[in-house]
Design a protein around this motif. Structure first.
Motif, PDB file in Angstrom:
ATOM      1  N   LYS A 106       0.710  -1.152  -0.114  1.00  8.45           N
ATOM      2  CA  LYS A 106       0.090  -0.021  -0.110  1.00  8.45           C
ATOM      3  C   LYS A 106       0.924   1.307  -0.043  1.00  8.45           C
ATOM      4  O   LYS A 106       0.255   2.466  -0.500  1.00  8.45           O
ATOM      5  N   LYS A 107       2.130   1.081   0.570  1.00 12.52           N
ATOM      6  CA  LYS A 107       2.843   2.301   0.259  1.00 12.52           C
ATOM      7  C   LYS A 107       3.461   2.967  -1.094  1.00 12.52           C
ATOM      8  O   LYS A 107       3.884   3.808  -1.067  1.00 12.52           O
ATOM      9  N   ALA A 108       3.261   1.549  -1.920  1.00 15.88           N
ATOM     10  CA  ALA A 108       3.839   2.038  -3.250  1.00 15.88           C
ATOM     11  C   ALA A 108       2.841   2.854  -4.154  1.00 15.88           C
ATOM     12  O   ALA A 108       2.120   2.446  -5.067  1.00 15.88           O
ATOM     13  N   ALA A 109       2.592   4.098  -3.671  1.00 17.71           N
ATOM     14  CA  ALA A 109       1.561   4.955  -4.101  1.00 17.71           C
ATOM     15  C   ALA A 109       1.916   5.184  -5.808  1.00 17.71           C
ATOM     16  O   ALA A 109       2.871   5.505  -6.132  1.00 17.71           O
ATOM     17  N   GLY A 110       0.784   5.068  -6.571  1.00 19.74           N
ATOM     18  CA  GLY A 110       1.076   5.229  -8.013  1.00 19.74           C
ATOM     19  C   GLY A 110       2.254   4.291  -8.613  1.00 19.74           C
ATOM     20  O   GLY A 110       2.768   4.675  -9.539  1.00 19.74           O
ATOM     21  N   GLY A 111       2.182   3.142  -8.004  1.00 17.59           N
ATOM     22  CA  GLY A 111       3.325   2.345  -8.666  1.00 17.59           C
ATOM     23  C   GLY A 111       4.803   2.436  -8.511  1.00 17.59           C
ATOM     24  O   GLY A 111       5.682   1.997  -9.130  1.00 17.59           O
ATOM     25  N   LYS A 112       5.167   3.198  -7.652  1.00 18.44           N
ATOM     26  CA  LYS A 112       6.334   4.034  -7.492  1.00 18.44           C
ATOM     27  C   LYS A 112       6.855   3.304  -6.016  1.00 18.44           C
ATOM     28  O   LYS A 112       6.328   3.659  -5.059  1.00 18.44           O
ATOM     29  N   LEU A 113       8.045   2.927  -5.991  1.00 18.69           N
ATOM     30  CA  LEU A 113       8.685   2.312  -4.759  1.00 18.69           C
ATOM     31  C   LEU A 113       9.524   3.518  -4.047  1.00 18.69           C
ATOM     32  O   LEU A 113      10.296   4.384  -4.598  1.00 18.69           O
ATOM     33  N   LYS A 114       9.333   3.438  -2.800  1.00 17.16           N
ATOM     34  CA  LYS A 114       9.790   4.406  -1.956  1.00 17.16           C
ATOM     35  C   LYS A 114      10.832   3.611  -0.871  1.00 17.16           C
ATOM     36  O   LYS A 114      10.191   2.615  -0.431  1.00 17.16           O
ATOM     37  N   PHE A 115      12.139   3.844  -0.893  1.00 13.22           N
ATOM     38  CA  PHE A 115      12.925   3.338  -0.151  1.00 13.22           C
ATOM     39  C   PHE A 115      13.535   4.271   1.139  1.00 13.22           C
ATOM     40  O   PHE A 115      13.903   5.292   0.848  1.00 13.22           O
ATOM     41  N   ILE A 116      13.516   3.601   2.399  1.00  9.45           N
ATOM     42  CA  ILE A 116      14.187   4.414   3.446  1.00  9.45           C
ATOM     43  C   ILE A 116      15.599   3.710   3.338  1.00  9.45           C
ATOM     44  O   ILE A 116      15.834   2.628   3.879  1.00  9.45           O
ATOM     45  N   LEU A 117      16.508   4.575   2.918  1.00  7.08           N
ATOM     46  CA  LEU A 117      18.001   3.820   3.042  1.00  7.08           C
ATOM     47  C   LEU A 117      19.013   4.838   4.096  1.00  7.08           C
ATOM     48  O   LEU A 117      18.758   5.920   4.366  1.00  7.08           O
ATOM     49  N   PRO A 118      19.768   4.181   4.541  1.00 10.00           N
ATOM     50  CA  PRO A 118      20.951   4.733   5.564  1.00 10.00           C
ATOM     51  C   PRO A 118      21.961   5.281   4.986  1.00 10.00           C
ATOM     52  O   PRO A 118      22.390   4.939   3.760  1.00 10.00           O
ATOM     53  N   CYS A 119      22.175   6.282   5.419  1.00 10.13           N
ATOM     54  CA  CYS A 119      23.517   7.031   5.202  1.00 10.13           C
ATOM     55  C   CYS A 119      24.564   6.902   6.195  1.00 10.13           C
ATOM     56  O   CYS A 119      24.739   8.250   6.862  1.00 10.13           O
ATOM     57  N   GLY A 120      24.919   6.197   6.802  1.00 11.75           N
ATOM     58  CA  GLY A 120      25.445   5.871   7.995  1.00 11.75           C
ATOM     59  C   GLY A 120      24.631   5.537   9.222  1.00 11.75           C
ATOM     60  O   GLY A 120      23.382   5.886   8.836  1.00 11.75           O
ATOM     61  N   ILE A 121      25.185   5.041  10.203  1.00 11.86           N
ATOM     62  CA  ILE A 121      24.302   4.799  11.301  1.00 11.86           C
ATOM     63  C   ILE A 121      23.650   6.067  11.856  1.00 11.86           C
ATOM     64  O   ILE A 121      24.143   6.971  12.308  1.00 11.86           O
ATOM     65  N   GLY A 122      22.405   6.096  12.301  1.00 13.95           N
ATOM     66  CA  GLY A 122      21.470   7.375  12.825  1.00 13.95           C
ATOM     67  C   GLY A 122      21.079   8.166  11.729  1.00 13.95           C
ATOM     68  O   GLY A 122      20.604   9.220  12.192  1.00 13.95           O
ATOM     69  N   LYS A 123      21.107   7.776  10.475  1.00 13.94           N
ATOM     70  CA  LYS A 123      20.841   8.930   9.441  1.00 13.94           C
ATOM     71  C   LYS A 123      20.258   8.190   8.276  1.00 13.94           C
ATOM     72  O   LYS A 123      20.790   7.332   7.564  1.00 13.94           O
ATOM     73  N   GLY A 124      18.910   8.206   8.334  1.00 14.49           N
ATOM     74  CA  GLY A 124      18.000   7.615   7.211  1.00 14.49           C
ATOM     75  C   GLY A 124      17.843   8.619   6.311  1.00 14.49           C
ATOM     76  O   GLY A 124      17.627   9.817   6.464  1.00 14.49           O
ATOM     77  N   LYS A 125      17.106   8.287   5.083  1.00 16.66           N
ATOM     78  CA  LYS A 125      16.859   9.016   3.796  1.00 16.66           C
ATOM     79  C   LYS A 125      15.709   8.599   3.060  1.00 16.66           C
ATOM     80  O   LYS A 125      15.809   7.099   2.931  1.00 16.66           O
ATOM     81  N   ILE A 126      14.995   9.207   2.616  1.00 16.59           N
ATOM     82  CA  ILE A 126      13.731   8.672   1.685  1.00 16.59           C
ATOM     83  C   ILE A 126      14.262   8.899   0.330  1.00 16.59           C
ATOM     84  O   ILE A 126      14.759   9.824  -0.301  1.00 16.59           O
TER      85      ILE A 126
END
Lengths: 371, 371
Positions: free
Chosen positions: A326-346
């Motif tokens: 259900k998070k794949a709105a409009g058929g697009k995948l969204k990932f939360i990726l780490p940029c080192g420990i303690g820092k996430g990014k969409i």
């Protein structure tokens, strides 16, 4: 007793944390202060039933407990039919919109009870007493309620903030030990996404924490996890932006759970594997160095969590399952990726081939990264 | 084209009223402007299906209509199972939380579709095209959505304001004529509660209006009814005070519907009888003069609405049924009573004997009051 306040204006509420709190004499007074003379329906599952009955007997002195609804334990109960039964029980007991639905149980119980409270007479009231570590550290904070459809988990639900949450780690004495690991998957997730210092504490004290050998430290960990999540929810209750960061490991994880048919791949295990996959993907994109991936993988390992992308799942099947989430709105995948420990990014718009390649890399590498 | 705006801040929305509007060439453009590229699921019942299919064919030129879900017509469909089927259909068609649920039908269709939209992925979007007079003048305004439980009507639901409502009286050509009367019960109710001038217009033009002989006048009536309700909803969306005034006739009416087993006593008929009972109760309490009761009863009669408290129901049974209604919070009955035409008042704490006496008086008196 430790406390966290979820700041949501007139819908703000306290999360109170204390070992053996729920079976103390003063607890009935505490709940009675919230519920006043209003009716209370306790909802629990067949596994937690003995504890819930003990609690009900204790509460009855000061709280208008009208009944207990017990449903069969397990994710297979997380459906429309159970929500309907809870609502019908409430109607039979003449609950009204000022009444309280009191969830005593794990994530499934909290989600179902909150959903029933959200739709009963278009919105009654709700109190949570989580009894699993996953529910204590994650699902009882933030007001997301849900049930599953055959087409996917959590496909129906509502936002309903509880009136209060009471976290008593003593409930963990009754659950199976691997459930402690499942809870730590979400705790490591929120630390890895937002708070390197907290992650360091979890890394360092894995043995003490997973064995619950230090109650005060364990309470502190719960408080820190709840506070991190409460801060996110306060800023973005309905998940329009920041709250999506809480889904680190979940895009992959949900897909694994789905392909597994919700059998052995429990949510925490899926999230754990998913975080490792996200780390490998972050490396592919040059967002994170391999040593931070190793650090996270080692921490997961210390809490008895799986890391490998299991061989029984095909990468393309997982990709397809992610697209149907259900998070794949409009058929697009969204990932939360780490940029080192303690820092996430969409991150959005990653080519399918890059994602598939990262998944294949997550099949192994585990031996190599052990120190 | 006539328009009413429901003022609710960022959730404000337009109600557009126009005869033959929905089958004009520009209508697909109008809907397309709202939905953009997002998916649309049309929901309708077996009775309205032919019109909904015609509309779907017309919309498809400009709107991403993914499918039509048809459920069996009637109040017996207004349950959890139908809501679940609508949500599952949406999931199968890969709708997401930006998608639209488009209700084409009467009150049941609007309530069920709105409820499904409210809980699908914790909240998708919703457009209403009411096809019964009751839905046009009342239930499509205000964001209340619901389904029934075996224990009572509308016991589960949610508040979800639509993105827009399109009212085309041409749909009324297809419905049974007594449905016009059912709609006028709610129109007379809102006029009698808030607007003596509007009530005068309805009284004077009963023959023209109930026969839909003057399209412009009919549209004006719909606009005035919608505007009155929109003003109430704007002031008290969640029914903490003022909105309860819309329940004139409903405390009695719901009880009659319930005792009838939702057979012949349709909602509008129940409300009509209920308004007369409320008038007799208002007289008992010295709030209203008998001549105003006569005026309301005569107006109801002109629109082919029942007035008498039917002999087949016992007053004590009705009283008991009222107590089990969801509005009877804490076991207390709340009545909306008239203080002359155009002036309603919320009254609580009326002795049971007074209520029973008023009900008995509402058994008759009809012949005497005809002019």
């Amino acid at each position: 007793m430790k406390k966290v306040t979820v700041e949501l204006g007139e819908r703000s509420y306290p999360i109170e944390i204390g070992t053996n709190m729920c079976f103390s004499d003063s607890f009935a007074d505490r709940i009675g202060k919230i519920t006043g003379n209003e009716s209370v329906l306790i909802v629990t599952d067949s596994f937690v039933k003995p504890s819930a009955e003990k609690l009900a007997a204790l509460l009855k002195r000061k709280v208008a407990v009208k009944g207990i609804h017990v449903f069969p334990e397990g994710e297979q109960s997380k459906n429309f039919a159970t929500v309907e039964r809870i609502c019908r029980k409430a109607a039979k007991l003449h609950l009204d919109r000022k009444s309280f639905f009191l969830a005593v149980g794990g994530g499934v119980t909290g989600d179902l009870t909150g959903f029933a409270a959200a739709i009963y007479m278009r919105g009654a009231r709700f109190i949570q007493i989580p009894t699993s570590l996953l529910a204590m550290a994650d699902s009882s904070v933030g007001g997301k309620t849900a049930a599953d459809l055959p087409e996917g988990i959590n496909l129906i639900g509502a936002f309903l903030q509880p009136q209060a949450v009471f976290i008593d780690p003593a409930f963990l004495d009754t659950i199976k030990s691997f459930n402690i690991s499942l809870g730590f998957a979400e705790i490591l997730k929120i630390a890895a996404t937002f708070d390197a210092d907290f992650f360091g504490l979890l890394e360092k004290n894995a043995f003490t924490l997973s064995g619950r050998k230090d109650p005060a430290l364990f309470e502190e960990v719960l408080q820190r996890a709840c506070r991190l999540k409460a801060d996110v929810v306060a800023k973005d209750e309905k998940e329009s932006s920041l709250r999506a960061m809480l889904n680190f490991g979940h895009t992959f994880g949900h897909a694994l759970e789905k392909l597994d048919g919700f059998d052995r791949m429990y949510h925490g295990f899926g999230v754990s594997c998913g975080m490792y996959m996200a780390c490998r993907l972050a490396e592919e994109l040059g967002l994170q160095e391999h040593r931070d991936t190793v650090r996270l993988a080692n921490a997961l390992y210390k809490y008895n969590l799986p890391v490998y992308f299991p061989a029984r799942f095909g990468a393309k099947d997982v990709y397809k399952a992610m697209l149907s989430d259900k998070k794949a709105a409009g058929g697009k995948l969204k990932f939360i990726l780490p940029c080192g420990i303690g820092k996430g990014k969409i991150v959005e718009g990653i080519p399918k081939e890059t994602v598939l390649a990262a998944m294949e890399k997550a099949r192994s590498g585990y031996e190599k990264i052990l120190p």
